[in-house]
Design a protein around this motif. Structure first.
Motif, PDB file in Angstrom:
ATOM      1  N   ILE A 274       0.858  -1.186   0.000  1.00  0.00           N
ATOM      2  CA  ILE A 274       0.000   0.000   0.000  1.00  0.00           C
ATOM      3  C   ILE A 274       0.894   1.235   0.000  1.00  0.00           C
ATOM      4  N   TYR A 275       0.656   2.104  -0.977  1.00  0.00           N
ATOM      5  CA  TYR A 275       1.446   3.321  -1.135  1.00  0.00           C
ATOM      6  C   TYR A 275       0.507   4.531  -1.081  1.00  0.00           C
ATOM      7  N   PHE A 276       1.038   5.652  -0.622  1.00  0.00           N
ATOM      8  CA  PHE A 276       0.264   6.894  -0.548  1.00  0.00           C
ATOM      9  C   PHE A 276       1.001   7.990  -1.313  1.00  0.00           C
ATOM     10  N   SER A 277       0.246   8.855  -1.965  1.00  0.00           N
ATOM     11  CA  SER A 277       0.842  10.038  -2.589  1.00  0.00           C
ATOM     12  C   SER A 277      -0.196  11.149  -2.626  1.00  0.00           C
ATOM     13  N   GLY A 278       0.272  12.348  -2.953  1.00  0.00           N
ATOM     14  CA  GLY A 278      -0.592  13.512  -3.012  1.00  0.00           C
ATOM     15  C   GLY A 278       0.101  14.724  -2.438  1.00  0.00           C
ATOM     16  N   GLU A 279      -0.499  15.886  -2.636  1.00  0.00           N
ATOM     17  CA  GLU A 279       0.170  17.107  -2.177  1.00  0.00           C
ATOM     18  C   GLU A 279       0.388  17.119  -0.673  1.00  0.00           C
ATOM     19  N   ALA A 280      -0.468  16.434   0.093  1.00  0.00           N
ATOM     20  CA  ALA A 280      -0.345  16.460   1.545  1.00  0.00           C
ATOM     21  C   ALA A 280       0.868  15.697   2.053  1.00  0.00           C
ATOM     22  N   VAL A 281       1.315  14.672   1.326  1.00  0.00           N
ATOM     23  CA  VAL A 281       2.459  13.884   1.788  1.00  0.00           C
ATOM     24  C   VAL A 281       3.762  14.330   1.124  1.00  0.00           C
ATOM     25  N   TYR A 282       3.676  15.305   0.237  1.00  0.00           N
ATOM     26  CA  TYR A 282       4.866  15.877  -0.406  1.00  0.00           C
ATOM     27  C   TYR A 282       5.691  16.629   0.626  1.00  0.00           C
ATOM     28  N   ASP A 283       7.002  16.452   0.580  1.00  0.00           N
ATOM     29  CA  ASP A 283       7.906  17.112   1.508  1.00  0.00           C
ATOM     30  C   ASP A 283       8.842  18.006   0.708  1.00  0.00           C
ATOM     31  N   GLY A 284       8.504  19.290   0.632  1.00  0.00           N
ATOM     32  CA  GLY A 284       9.299  20.215  -0.159  1.00  0.00           C
ATOM     33  C   GLY A 284       8.750  21.622  -0.049  1.00  0.00           C
ATOM     34  N   PRO A 285       9.252  22.545  -0.874  1.00  0.00           N
ATOM     35  CA  PRO A 285       8.907  23.964  -0.719  1.00  0.00           C
ATOM     36  C   PRO A 285       7.571  24.374  -1.315  1.00  0.00           C
ATOM     37  N   HIS A 286       6.887  23.496  -2.044  1.00  0.00           N
ATOM     38  CA  HIS A 286       5.678  23.910  -2.759  1.00  0.00           C
ATOM     39  C   HIS A 286       4.438  23.209  -2.226  1.00  0.00           C
ATOM     40  N   THR A 287       4.287  23.200  -0.911  1.00  0.00           N
ATOM     41  CA  THR A 287       3.158  22.537  -0.266  1.00  0.00           C
ATOM     42  C   THR A 287       1.837  23.086  -0.780  1.00  0.00           C
ATOM     43  N   GLY A 288       0.861  22.191  -0.939  1.00  0.00           N
ATOM     44  CA  GLY A 288      -0.484  22.603  -1.297  1.00  0.00           C
ATOM     45  C   GLY A 288      -0.689  22.930  -2.759  1.00  0.00           C
ATOM     46  N   VAL A 290      -0.390  21.930  -7.192  1.00  0.00           N
ATOM     47  CA  VAL A 290      -0.465  20.873  -8.203  1.00  0.00           C
ATOM     48  C   VAL A 290       0.919  20.250  -8.410  1.00  0.00           C
ATOM     49  N   GLU A 291       1.948  21.112  -8.401  1.00  0.00           N
ATOM     50  CA  GLU A 291       3.309  20.585  -8.567  1.00  0.00           C
ATOM     51  C   GLU A 291       3.643  19.570  -7.485  1.00  0.00           C
ATOM     52  N   ALA A 292       3.249  19.864  -6.251  1.00  0.00           N
ATOM     53  CA  ALA A 292       3.509  18.947  -5.146  1.00  0.00           C
ATOM     54  C   ALA A 292       2.834  17.601  -5.390  1.00  0.00           C
ATOM     55  N   ALA A 293       1.600  17.625  -5.859  1.00  0.00           N
ATOM     56  CA  ALA A 293       0.872  16.383  -6.127  1.00  0.00           C
ATOM     57  C   ALA A 293       1.553  15.575  -7.218  1.00  0.00           C
ATOM     58  N   LEU A 294       1.999  16.247  -8.282  1.00  0.00           N
ATOM     59  CA  LEU A 294       2.651  15.547  -9.393  1.00  0.00           C
ATOM     60  C   LEU A 294       3.977  14.922  -8.958  1.00  0.00           C
ATOM     61  N   VAL A 295       4.766  15.682  -8.209  1.00  0.00           N
ATOM     62  CA  VAL A 295       6.055  15.167  -7.738  1.00  0.00           C
ATOM     63  C   VAL A 295       5.836  13.973  -6.819  1.00  0.00           C
ATOM     64  N   SER A 296       4.898  14.082  -5.895  1.00  0.00           N
ATOM     65  CA  SER A 296       4.626  12.993  -4.955  1.00  0.00           C
ATOM     66  C   SER A 296       4.162  11.740  -5.694  1.00  0.00           C
TER      67      SER A 296
END
Length: 314
Positions: A274-288, A290-296
């Protein structure tokens, strides 16, 4: 400490009231965050970014991005199931069975969960065996409320039909009930987008018609014009209340004091299954964003592929 604690400790005096009000409005409106929960350090780091890119939006909307990704996956032979609401995931290492509310089920070796963190916080999806540490981690990530107001008018009335005309308006920030508005510039479509975020959005419990009335009263106050004029000019309207959307349960994330550890947990796969992704679990400078969601999503997909390759080799 939280930002609310920081302001209370260091800027509590009456001489700082304007400063506190400015910070509160920005954090609640832009970050959709609650001062009693948001991390002061996280806000400081976000605001300290010297190389913050210019804010942009794609001409024609984000639907083009969805269509592009859909075309790519269809070319790879992927099957897409729409209107299939996942309610339960039964799993064991190397195998998952995904159950939907319409009675269907889907089997796979691994699953990538990309729902908004609010859906996990409300436990709209259950797991067997349970994964309490992961659901608790989801609840330790801040997730703000936003109500978005889309009002299309017959003409750009704010340029010539009001007591306080505004030309070439991009963003309008005010102290109205619905404080933030923007146009579509450089597109000249007479569409105003209103934005109410944070606790104020969470506390607004009215129907769509009542929220429209509140939006028109806010515009009437901002431009010093009558509500009747606005109604005469109004062509179409739509209000998106993200906190009451069962497939979102909020807008986008912000960091609490517990969020760094929570993201670390959610970025660790459950038994490589089981894997999770999305802007909320992204760890970087662009929280919240679309870029964060794509990277995650990309990082999670790479983890899944590597784990799959190892499974095949073994």
């Amino acid at each position: 400490m939280t930002l609310g604690e920081f302001l209370s400790r260091h800027f509590s005096g009456p001489e700082h009231s304007a400063f506190r009000d400015s910070i509160t409005r920005f954090v609640e409106g832009y970050n959709a965050a609650d001062l009693s929960k948001v991390s002061a350090l996280a806000i400081r780091e976000e605001w300290s970014q010297d190389d913050e890119p210019e804010q942009r939006r794609p001409a024609g909307g984000y639907g083009q991005l969805m269509e592009h990704l859909l075309a790519q996956v269809l070319q790879q032979g992927v099957t897409v199931h729409l209107s299939s609401i996942v309610s339960h995931i039964q799993w064991q290492p190397g195998k998952v069975v995904i159950e939907t509310t319409d009675g269907n089920s889907y089997s796979a070796q691994k699953v990538l969960i990309t729902v908004p963190i609010g859906v996990l916080q409300h436990e709209r999806i259950t797991f067997t065996p349970a994964i309490p540490a992961y659901l608790e981690a989801a609840k330790n990530i801040g997730f703000g409320s936003v109500i978005k107001f889309l009002l299309e008018f017959k003409t750009p009335f704010w340029e010539n039909l009001v007591a306080r005309p505004v030309h070439n308006m991009g963003f309008m920030l005010s102290d109205a009930t619905i404080p933030t508005w923007w146009t579509q510039l450089p597109d000249t479509t007479p569409l105003l987008t209103g934005w109410l975020g944070g606790p104020s959005a969470a506390q607004l419990h009215t129907g769509a018609e009542q929220m429209l009335n509140e939006a028109l009263r806010s515009l009437s106050y901002i431009f010093d014009c009558s509500v009747d004029l606005l109604r005469q000019q109004l062509r179409h309207w739509y209000i998106s209340d993200w906190k009451n959307d069962p497939f979102a349960c909020g807008a986008y994330s912000y960091a609490t004091i517990e969020t760094p550890r929570a993201r670390e947990i959610l970025n660790t796969p459950v038994a490589d299954t089981i894997y999770f992704s999305g802007e909320a679990v992204y760890d970087g400078p662009h929280t919240g964003t679309v870029e964060a969601a794509l990277v995650s999503g990309r990082e999670a997909a790479i983890k899944m592929l590597h784990a799959y390759s190892e499974d095949v080799e073994n």
